[in-house]
Structures are given as structure tokens and as C-alpha cells.
Design a protein around this motif. Structure first.
Motif, PDB file in Angstrom:
ATOM      1  N   SER A   1      -4.129 -62.665  -5.970  1.00  0.00           N
ATOM      2  CA  SER A   1      -3.595 -62.114  -7.217  1.00  0.00           C
ATOM      3  C   SER A   1      -4.636 -62.165  -8.325  1.00  0.00           C
ATOM      4  CB  SER A   1      -2.353 -62.892  -7.661  1.00  0.00           C
ATOM      5  OG  SER A   1      -1.356 -62.875  -6.662  1.00  0.00           O
ATOM      6  N   TYR A   2      -4.460 -61.270  -9.294  1.00  0.00           N
ATOM      7  CA  TYR A   2      -5.326 -61.196 -10.471  1.00  0.00           C
ATOM      8  C   TYR A   2      -4.455 -61.213 -11.720  1.00  0.00           C
ATOM      9  CZ  TYR A   2      -9.336 -60.073  -7.515  1.00  0.00           C
ATOM     10  OH  TYR A   2     -10.352 -60.137  -6.588  1.00  0.00           O
ATOM     11  N   PHE A   3      -4.795 -62.111 -12.667  1.00  0.00           N
ATOM     12  CA  PHE A   3      -4.029 -62.251 -13.901  1.00  0.00           C
ATOM     13  C   PHE A   3      -4.973 -62.236 -15.100  1.00  0.00           C
ATOM     14  CE2 PHE A   3      -1.638 -64.544 -10.635  1.00  0.00           C
ATOM     15  CZ  PHE A   3      -0.382 -63.976 -10.760  1.00  0.00           C
ATOM     16  N   ILE A   4      -4.496 -61.648 -16.193  1.00  0.00           N
ATOM     17  CA  ILE A   4      -5.232 -61.658 -17.453  1.00  0.00           C
ATOM     18  C   ILE A   4      -4.446 -62.460 -18.474  1.00  0.00           C
ATOM     19  CG2 ILE A   4      -5.940 -60.217 -19.410  1.00  0.00           C
ATOM     20  CD1 ILE A   4      -6.724 -58.058 -17.434  1.00  0.00           C
ATOM     21  N   VAL A   5      -5.128 -63.390 -19.154  1.00  0.00           N
ATOM     22  CA  VAL A   5      -4.504 -64.133 -20.243  1.00  0.00           C
ATOM     23  C   VAL A   5      -4.498 -63.231 -21.467  1.00  0.00           C
ATOM     24  CG1 VAL A   5      -4.525 -66.242 -21.619  1.00  0.00           C
ATOM     25  CG2 VAL A   5      -5.463 -66.270 -19.298  1.00  0.00           C
ATOM     26  N   THR A   6      -3.318 -62.874 -21.972  1.00  0.00           N
ATOM     27  CA  THR A   6      -3.208 -61.955 -23.104  1.00  0.00           C
ATOM     28  C   THR A   6      -3.107 -62.728 -24.418  1.00  0.00           C
ATOM     29  OG1 THR A   6      -0.789 -61.826 -23.186  1.00  0.00           O
ATOM     30  CG2 THR A   6      -1.912 -60.425 -21.573  1.00  0.00           C
ATOM     31  N   THR A   7      -3.225 -62.024 -25.511  1.00  0.00           N
ATOM     32  CA  THR A   7      -3.102 -62.658 -26.832  1.00  0.00           C
ATOM     33  C   THR A   7      -1.647 -62.856 -27.239  1.00  0.00           C
ATOM     34  OG1 THR A   7      -3.258 -60.469 -27.862  1.00  0.00           O
ATOM     35  CG2 THR A   7      -5.306 -61.724 -27.628  1.00  0.00           C
ATOM     36  N   GLU A   8      -0.714 -62.225 -26.534  1.00  0.00           N
ATOM     37  CA  GLU A   8       0.700 -62.363 -26.858  1.00  0.00           C
ATOM     38  C   GLU A   8       1.204 -63.730 -26.408  1.00  0.00           C
ATOM     39  OE1 GLU A   8       4.963 -60.049 -26.032  1.00  0.00           O
ATOM     40  OE2 GLU A   8       3.114 -59.365 -25.060  1.00  0.00           O
ATOM     41  N   LYS A   9       2.112 -64.319 -27.212  1.00  0.00           N
ATOM     42  CA  LYS A   9       2.644 -65.644 -26.899  1.00  0.00           C
ATOM     43  C   LYS A   9       4.155 -65.590 -26.716  1.00  0.00           C
ATOM     44  CE  LYS A   9      -0.972 -68.287 -29.264  1.00  0.00           C
ATOM     45  NZ  LYS A   9      -1.267 -69.355 -30.267  1.00  0.00           N
ATOM     46  N   ASP A  10       4.680 -66.532 -25.926  1.00  0.00           N
ATOM     47  CA  ASP A  10       6.124 -66.614 -25.740  1.00  0.00           C
ATOM     48  C   ASP A  10       6.741 -67.504 -26.814  1.00  0.00           C
ATOM     49  OD1 ASP A  10       5.631 -69.264 -25.029  1.00  0.00           O
ATOM     50  OD2 ASP A  10       5.941 -68.952 -22.889  1.00  0.00           O
ATOM     51  N   ASN A  11       8.036 -67.783 -26.710  1.00  0.00           N
ATOM     52  CA  ASN A  11       8.729 -68.573 -27.731  1.00  0.00           C
ATOM     53  C   ASN A  11       8.206 -69.996 -27.839  1.00  0.00           C
ATOM     54  OD1 ASN A  11      10.403 -66.421 -28.352  1.00  0.00           O
ATOM     55  ND2 ASN A  11      11.994 -67.034 -26.894  1.00  0.00           N
ATOM     56  N   ASN A  12       7.519 -70.464 -26.801  1.00  0.00           N
ATOM     57  CA  ASN A  12       6.975 -71.821 -26.817  1.00  0.00           C
ATOM     58  C   ASN A  12       5.539 -71.877 -27.309  1.00  0.00           C
ATOM     59  OD1 ASN A  12       9.361 -72.924 -25.613  1.00  0.00           O
ATOM     60  ND2 ASN A  12       8.679 -72.130 -23.644  1.00  0.00           N
ATOM     61  N   GLY A  13       5.006 -70.717 -27.714  1.00  0.00           N
ATOM     62  CA  GLY A  13       3.629 -70.676 -28.185  1.00  0.00           C
ATOM     63  C   GLY A  13       2.608 -70.648 -27.071  1.00  0.00           C
ATOM     64  N   HIS A  14       3.051 -70.311 -25.843  1.00  0.00           N
ATOM     65  CA  HIS A  14       2.148 -70.252 -24.704  1.00  0.00           C
ATOM     66  C   HIS A  14       1.705 -68.812 -24.471  1.00  0.00           C
ATOM     67  CE1 HIS A  14       4.540 -73.989 -23.153  1.00  0.00           C
ATOM     68  NE2 HIS A  14       3.693 -74.303 -24.119  1.00  0.00           N
ATOM     69  N   TYR A  15       0.433 -68.643 -24.111  1.00  0.00           N
ATOM     70  CA  TYR A  15      -0.099 -67.304 -23.890  1.00  0.00           C
ATOM     71  C   TYR A  15       0.570 -66.640 -22.681  1.00  0.00           C
ATOM     72  CZ  TYR A  15      -3.848 -68.438 -27.167  1.00  0.00           C
ATOM     73  OH  TYR A  15      -4.551 -68.777 -28.289  1.00  0.00           O
ATOM     74  N   LYS A  16       0.975 -65.390 -22.864  1.00  0.00           N
ATOM     75  CA  LYS A  16       1.582 -64.659 -21.762  1.00  0.00           C
ATOM     76  C   LYS A  16       0.513 -64.146 -20.807  1.00  0.00           C
ATOM     77  CE  LYS A  16       5.896 -63.201 -23.958  1.00  0.00           C
ATOM     78  NZ  LYS A  16       6.792 -62.058 -24.230  1.00  0.00           N
ATOM     79  N   MET A  17       0.904 -64.011 -19.527  1.00  0.00           N
ATOM     80  CA  MET A  17      -0.007 -63.563 -18.485  1.00  0.00           C
ATOM     81  C   MET A  17       0.365 -62.156 -18.028  1.00  0.00           C
ATOM     82  SD  MET A  17      -2.031 -66.174 -18.022  1.00  0.00           S
ATOM     83  CE  MET A  17      -2.705 -66.191 -16.366  1.00  0.00           C
ATOM     84  N   GLN A  18      -0.642 -61.340 -17.802  1.00  0.00           N
ATOM     85  CA  GLN A  18      -0.426 -59.983 -17.287  1.00  0.00           C
ATOM     86  C   GLN A  18      -0.912 -59.924 -15.846  1.00  0.00           C
ATOM     87  OE1 GLN A  18      -2.577 -56.896 -19.339  1.00  0.00           O
ATOM     88  NE2 GLN A  18      -1.653 -55.244 -18.148  1.00  0.00           N
ATOM     89  N   ASP A  19      -0.030 -59.523 -14.947  1.00  0.00           N
ATOM     90  CA  ASP A  19      -0.375 -59.405 -13.537  1.00  0.00           C
ATOM     91  C   ASP A  19      -1.024 -58.045 -13.306  1.00  0.00           C
ATOM     92  OD1 ASP A  19      -0.530 -59.205 -10.775  1.00  0.00           O
ATOM     93  OD2 ASP A  19       1.463 -60.043 -10.420  1.00  0.00           O
ATOM     94  N   VAL A  20      -2.318 -58.057 -12.971  1.00  0.00           N
ATOM     95  CA  VAL A  20      -3.061 -56.806 -12.760  1.00  0.00           C
ATOM     96  C   VAL A  20      -3.552 -56.710 -11.321  1.00  0.00           C
ATOM     97  CG1 VAL A  20      -3.733 -56.550 -15.184  1.00  0.00           C
ATOM     98  CG2 VAL A  20      -5.148 -57.945 -13.645  1.00  0.00           C
ATOM     99  N   THR A  21      -2.821 -57.343 -10.426  1.00  0.00           N
ATOM    100  CA  THR A  21      -3.238 -57.393  -9.025  1.00  0.00           C
ATOM    101  C   THR A  21      -3.434 -56.000  -8.430  1.00  0.00           C
ATOM    102  OG1 THR A  21      -2.069 -59.487  -8.725  1.00  0.00           O
ATOM    103  CG2 THR A  21      -2.594 -58.241  -6.734  1.00  0.00           C
ATOM    104  N   SER A  22      -2.519 -55.094  -8.741  1.00  0.00           N
ATOM    105  CA  SER A  22      -2.595 -53.757  -8.146  1.00  0.00           C
ATOM    106  C   SER A  22      -3.858 -53.007  -8.561  1.00  0.00           C
ATOM    107  CB  SER A  22      -1.360 -52.939  -8.536  1.00  0.00           C
ATOM    108  OG  SER A  22      -1.281 -52.788  -9.948  1.00  0.00           O
ATOM    109  N   GLU A  23      -4.472 -53.411  -9.688  1.00  0.00           N
ATOM    110  CA  GLU A  23      -5.672 -52.724 -10.167  1.00  0.00           C
ATOM    111  C   GLU A  23      -6.953 -53.302  -9.582  1.00  0.00           C
ATOM    112  OE1 GLU A  23      -5.809 -52.323 -14.455  1.00  0.00           O
ATOM    113  OE2 GLU A  23      -3.643 -52.646 -14.558  1.00  0.00           O
ATOM    114  N   TYR A  24      -6.931 -54.581  -9.215  1.00  0.00           N
ATOM    115  CA  TYR A  24      -8.178 -55.247  -8.863  1.00  0.00           C
ATOM    116  C   TYR A  24      -8.244 -55.755  -7.427  1.00  0.00           C
ATOM    117  CZ  TYR A  24      -9.380 -55.087 -13.787  1.00  0.00           C
ATOM    118  OH  TYR A  24      -9.682 -54.644 -15.054  1.00  0.00           O
ATOM    119  N   ALA A  25      -7.128 -55.968  -6.771  1.00  0.00           N
ATOM    120  CA  ALA A  25      -7.163 -56.554  -5.430  1.00  0.00           C
ATOM    121  C   ALA A  25      -7.569 -55.516  -4.397  1.00  0.00           C
ATOM    122  CB  ALA A  25      -5.806 -57.133  -5.072  1.00  0.00           C
ATOM    123  N   THR A  26      -8.395 -55.934  -3.435  1.00  0.00           N
ATOM    124  CA  THR A  26      -8.733 -55.065  -2.301  1.00  0.00           C
ATOM    125  C   THR A  26      -8.004 -55.489  -1.044  1.00  0.00           C
ATOM    126  OG1 THR A  26     -10.637 -56.450  -1.795  1.00  0.00           O
ATOM    127  CG2 THR A  26     -11.016 -54.549  -3.211  1.00  0.00           C
TER     128      THR A  26
END
Length: 681
Positions: free
Chosen positions: A600-625
């Protein structure tokens, strides 16, 4: 006029049905699942549970899920803040919750709400409850709705110092220190609770309620709330092994002489715990609500829950051994059994078979039963259902037990338990229920019949068994071939075939495989990264013994980006890994990344959840071979079959029809394109 009469009739019937609701249905045959355990955020995720609706609904009629409102942070739900608004919990969103409840309902599986109304958390100080609007009405609890003696008087002291007034009423039950104890004598509290129950039952679509910590307030308030809400299923958590106290609470819920709620059978649970943990099965004779004909209808029986299980932070009070035997006793007895999710996941085939045999014989919450044997090494009982009898032997010497009287046939057995049913059931019975199995899978085929010398015939090609089908002796164990199919088995004697039973099997091979998890932090500018990880089989733990976990030193480049890379091995078909990534000694962290079982491939985004934790974007379909997981797609493909990688490289080309599974057989685990469609191996 005719339509008006029909509407009136339907309304009358609906009203009659509601009026019949009396705490728990009589002669109820359903089995309930506690669909969570402590910190079961992955297993109990609403989407994950919904995906299991087909399987769960074959065995359970009710599923109890955690309190589903927002608690302000990751929580099991027992410290609620919101009752109507902001309906996102640690288990998913409101939309996902509604979808799950509706899917369950369509499958005949009712959802039980965990209702926490003894206490409630506040927002920013000791007494500020949220203001919420539902159906045009504003609901808010006030400082005067907090019991006078809340938190052993500490809340009253704070309120006096800060100019607030609490209720003048003392708590009518036990209190807690982590939230405010509500005064149920307050009309405002009562109105809020009634509206809340209406929201749960008639808006979200829950089938019933489980009242948390009913020791915290008088049973008369449960009576008051249920008289208004009229749930068909209501069960209270009166956490006590004293049978008299639990039955006193049940009787305390009466309205006009009618009981309004069932209760968890803690007395029976403690009898089972003592029997199993001490290897003294005579302790089962102590019984509980379920063994009392007066109260068995209102007994929700169980052997483990989130408050008794072993936890890393608290050893609690678990069943330490003979879990299967304990479940065998539970599922053979009257009452409404509530199976614990951890037991279901660990012993699914065995528990499925127990439930199937309970259902076959029609055992319900008011079935009669008899004690056949009762000594240290073994306890034997017979329960009489509406469609037959079930004889169960549990204990260290259960394997040696065979009935010496009656006309019984062995139907199921395991460590320290045996189930027998009457031969008059006249059915073929396999030892394995329907399901997905891996590697060497074997099933024992039994003939439950009064016809001496009857054999078993079976097919796995979806044809009906005949006298010329594959034939084996009663009790033969056969190996199941790999593939997905319906196995049909039946009784055979002198050319006559009868008593057919069907099971759906999917048998797959599994080999451990490696995955990589890759994380990019360019958006947030992290210059280093740590990871705290844990896995489904318990093997994926950080080498560091404390937060923030291990420093990630391996990086790779893919698609023009630099990725922090971790490598793991999936050791079983249900294995997975969870993560929290962080930097700056753990002061900045991501949200949980859960249930990862493929590269899997994930990007740490600048958006945060209600707990102040950075949200993760799953970009596996774009980068995995290539993605590692198990094949699930067996759809037939056209006459010419072409297999390529997701970047277009042709690997195989066949002349002749292949299933997707056949086309990629033998290739490494990964994602492949079979005639234009993605297939996962």
C-alpha cells in the motif's frame, strides 16, 4: 373509503404489535452476537461489519454494537457527549452506521443499540452539555440535571465555586467519576432520554436497546422509558452475580404488572466461569436466570464480554480455558445466548455448528431442560425445543460420554464437549458448516437416522445426490477439494435417498506473503518518521517498547516521490497490520491506518481529524505495481484470455476459456489485469 379502512386496520395491527412488546419476546429462538470487544476498532468498523451481513444473518438474529454517538475522541462509547448531532464514532460515520443497520435489517438481523444514559460527558467544563436540535426541537441537559452527589461531591463543590446549581436530588444508584451522573427524576432528563430512544429506534433503525450500567439509576426509570419507546428487545446490564438482585431489577421494570426489560444473566456467567476455570463442571448446577422457568424468557446469557475479557491494561475476569465447552453449554440452554465476538472469530466453525443444531431442534428462551449428570468431570443436560431435543455433555470427561438410554446420535464434538440429537431427526449432518476454509480441510459426514446401516451419499457439483453418487459409511471423514461449491449430502439405504443437507464451501490455499507499506510526508514537510504498528495475529509489533515506536530508516522512490518504506509478512489468511505514523518525538501524528493486508501507498495530508491527527490518503491504485492478497475473483473470462500487469506488460495469453483464478494460478501475489478487469491474487 376502502383505502381509509385498510390504513386504519394496518395502524391497528401495528399498534397491537407494539403493545405486545414486553421487554423480550416469549419463546424466542434467536441468538445474539456481541459485535465488539475492547478496542475492536478494526473488527467492529461499521463497513467491516456490514460486509459480513450475509454470513452473520445465517446464524444470528440480533447483533449488539457499541454506543454509536460521538465521544469527542477515539472511544469504546461509554463516555458519550452527543446523543443526536455529530454522529461520528470511532467505528465509522453516521452514513456508514445507517447503511449497516439497514443492510442488517434487510437480511433479518436486528441491531441492538448500546444506550448509555446513566452518565454523560460535558464539553469544556464540568457542567456544559451540548445543545442539539432534532426534528426541529432543541435538546440540552442542564447543570440542574446532574445529581447532587455526583463525583462524591466534587462536582457540587466546583459548581458552587463557579456559580452553577446542580439538582437537589441524590443519585438513585451507583455513580461514576469520569462523567456526570444524570438525575433521572428530572423531567428534562426524561424528555431528552425519550427523544434519544425515539431517534435510535425510529430514525437510525435500531431493533432494540441494551441499557448500560443500570445499577446507576432506579429500575423504575427503565420502565418509564420502555413504556414510551416500546422496544421489542430490551436488556439491562445489571452487573452482579447475585441472582436475587438481578431478578429484583427485572421485576422493578414492571409497568402495570408487566416486565419491560430482560437482563444479562451474570449469575449464570459466573457459574460457567467457575466451572471452566476450576475444571469443576458440577458448578454449573448453580445456574442463573436461564435455569429458572420464571425468568428464562428475560435471561440474555453469555460467558464473556468487553468487561470480563483479558485486556492488556486490565486482566479483568476472563474464562481462562475450555471456551468451546463453555459455549457448548451456553448454546444448549434456554435463555437468549449472546456470543462474544472474540469467541466467534476464534471458533467460528464450531460455534456455527452449535447454533445450527440449536436451531434444528428449536430451542428457545423458555425451553424446558433437565440435568442428566452432574459431577466434577462432566455435566450433561437435555433441552427440549419445539422441533426436537438436544443433549449436551461438557467437561473434562465429556469425550467419553455416550447416552445409554434413548435414541441418540452424535452430531458434533470438540474439546471437552459433545452434542447429540435424536435419530428421529432423519438428516445427514456434516461436521463443518458453510464457510471459507484454507489448505487441508476435512469434513465428517454423519447419518442421523433410525435406519440401521444407512450410509451417506454426497455431491459437490450442485447435483442432487442419488443412490449412484459418491457413497461413504456413516462417520467417514472426507477431504474437501480446493474451489467454491455446494456440497449436498443425504442418507442412503436400499436405494432410497432422503434427509438431504446442503453446505456452501470455499476452500483456498494460503501461503505467507510479504507486503510493503509506503508513506510520503511531503505535504506536511516531515523530515523523519516513526511508526507504531500492530497486527491481526499479534506478530507485527514495534521493536521499541514505548511511544513513538520505531524510527523508519528505509526509503524508496516511486513515481517521482520518496516513500518511507516498511516490510511485513502476512502470516495467516486473516492477518493484517495497523499503523500510526508520527514525527518530532510523537508530538505530531497521523490518524490510525487500519486493516492493511496488501502492498500500500499512503500520503500524509495537511487535513486533520477531530483529534488533531493528520489524515491519510490511500493512493495505492496510483503507485502500486503489485498488491499482495488472496484471490477472490473467479468470474469466467472470454475464450481468449490475456493476463497483464497493471502497467500493461503481458504475462500470459491463453487460447481457451479460463476463470480469472485459473489464469493467474502460480503467479506471485499481486494485482493483475485479466481481459481488462483487475484481479487480485
Amino acid at each position: 373509503m376502502r383505502h381509509k379502512k385498510l390504513s386504519t386496520l394496518l395502524a391497528t395491527l401495528a399498534t397491537s404489535t407494539i403493545m405486545m412488546a414486553q421487554g423480550w419476546p416469549s419463546a424466542y429462538e434467536g441468538v445474539m452476537l456481541q459485535g465488539f470487544y475492547w478496542n475492536s476498532y478494526d473488527a467492529t468498523n461499521w463497513k467491516n461489519l456490514e460486509s459480513q451481513a450475509d454470513e452473520l444473518s445465517q446464524y444470528f438474529k440480533l447483533i449488539w454494537i457499541p454506543q454509536s454517538g460521538n465521544c469527542g475522541s477515539e472511544s469504546m462509547g461509554y463516555d458519550p457527549i452527543y446523543w443526536f448531532d455529530n454522529y461520528k464514532s470511532a467505528f465509522g460515520s453516521e452514513q456508514e452506521l445507517r447503511s449497516m443497520i439497514q443492510t442488517f435489517k434487510q437480511k433479518g438481523l436486528g441491531t441492538i443499540a448500546d444506550v448509555v444514559i446513566n452518565h454523560r460527558k460535558t464539553l469544556t467544563n464540568w457542567v456544559d452539555f451540548p445543545k442539539e436540535t432534532y426534528n426541529g426541537t432543541t435538546y440540552q441537559l442542564l447543570p440542574t440535571d446532574i445529581c447532587k452527589d455526583d463525583c462524591s461531591g466534587k462536582t457540587a463543590q466546583w459548581a458552587q465555586q463557579n456559580g452553577y446549581q446542580l439538582s437537589q436530588n441524590y443519585d438513585t444508584g451507583d455513580g461514576v467519576d469520569f462523567a456526570r451522573d444524570l438525575d433521572h427524576k428530572s423531567l428534562n432528563v426524561q424528555n431528552n432520554v425519550k427523544a434519544y430512544l425515539n431517534f435510535l429506534l425510529n430514525d437510525l433503525g435500531y431493533a432494540g436497546v441494551r441499557y448500560d450500567m443500570v445499577k446507576g439509576y432506579s429500575a423504575s426509570f427503565t420502565a418509564l422509558y420502555n413504556e414510551t419507546a416500546k422496544p421489542e428487545f430490551s436488556v439491562g446490564e445489571y452487573f452482579d452475580g447475585n441472582k436475587q438482585l438481578v431478578t429484583n431489577w427485572i421485576d422493578g421494570t414492571k409497568v402495570n404488572g408487566t416486565i419491560q426489560s430482560a437482563a444479562f444473566d451474570f449469575p449464570m456467567r459466573y457459574a460457567i466461569r467457575d466451572a471452566a476455570n476450576n475444571s469443576n463442571w458440577s458448578k454449573l448446577s448453580k445456574g442463573g436466570l436461564a435455569t429458572d422457568q420464571t425468568y428464562s424468557r428475560y435471561a440474555v446469557t453469555f460467558i464473556e464480554n468487553h468487561d470480563t475479557q483479558t485486556r492488556s491494561d486490565n486482566p479483568q475476569d476472563p474464562i481462562r480455558k475450555d471456551t468451546l465447552a463453555a459455549n457448548a453449554y451456553l448454546l444448549a440452554m434456554p435463555g437468549t445466548p449472546c456470543v462474544f465476538l472474540q469467541h466467534w472469530l476464534a471458533y467460528k466453525p464450531e460455534i456455527k455448528n452449535m447454533i445450527l443444531l440449536r436451531n434444528l431442534t428449536g430451542i428457545n428462551n423458555q425451553s424446558s431442560w433437565t440435568q442428566n449428570e452432574n459431577y466434577v468431570g462432566r455435566y450433561v443436560l437435555t433441552s427440549t425445543g419445539t422441533r426436537g431435543k438436544l443433549l449436551a455433555a461438557v467437561g473434562s470427561s465429556a469425550a467419553d460420554y455416550t447416552p445409554t438410554t434413548g435414541n441418540w446420535a452424535l452430531a458434533a464434538e470438540g474439546k471437552n464437549y459433545r452434542y447429540f440429537i435424536e435419530k428421529s431427526q432423519e438428516t445427514a449432518w456434516p461436521s463443518l458448516p458453510s464457510g471459507t476454509y484454507y489448505d487441508d480441510t476435512r469434513v465428517t459426514l454423519r447419518a442421523i437416522t433410525e435406519t440401521e446401516g444407512a450410509k451417506i451419499v454426497y455431491t459437490i457439483d450442485n447435483t442432487t445426490p442419488t443412490a449412484s453418487s459418491l457413497t461413504v459409511e456413516n462417520g467417514t471423514t472426507v477431504s474437501l477439494p480446493e474451489g467454491s461449491y455446494t456440497m449436498k449430502i443425504a442418507l442412503l439405504y436400499n436405494g432410497r435417498v432422503w434427509g438431504q443437507t446442503e453446505r456452501q464451501y470455499s476452500v483456498k490455499s494460503f501461503k505467507p506473503y510479504s507486503i510493503s507499506v509506503n508513506v510520503n510526508a511531503d505535504q506536511v514537510g516531515w523530515q523523519s518518521m516513526n511508526v507504531w504498528s500492530w497486527g491481526g495475529d499479534g506478530s507485527h509489533k514495534p521493536t521499541a517498547t514505548s511511544w513513538p515506536g520505531d524510527n523508519i530508516t528505509t526509503t524508496t522512490t516511486q513515481g517521482g516521490k520518496q516513500w518511507y518504506t516498511l516490510n511485513y509478512t502476512m502470516n495467516s489468511n486473516d492477518d493484517y497490520v495497523n499503523f500510526v505514523f508520527n514525527t518530532n518525538k510523537g508530538s505530531q501524528q497521523t490518524e490510525n491506518v487500519q486493516n492493511v493486508k496488501q502492498t500500500s501507498y499512503f500520503i500524509v495530508t495537511t487535513e486533520k481529524d477531530n483529534n488533531g491527527h493528520y489524515k491519510m490518503q490511500d493512493v495505492t491504485s496510483e503507485y502500486a505495481t503489485g498488491i499482495n492478497t488472496v484471490v477472490t475473483d473467479r468470474t469466467s473470462t472470454p475464450a481468449t484470455t490475456t493476463v497483464t500487469t497493471i502497467d500493461g506488460r503481458t504475462l500470459r495469453k491463453f487460447n481457451g476459456k479460463r476463470t480469472a483464478n485459473e489464469a493467474i494460478q502460480g503467479l506471485p501475489h499481486g494485482i493483475y489485469i485479466v481481459n481488462g478487469k483487475k484481479v487480485v491474487r
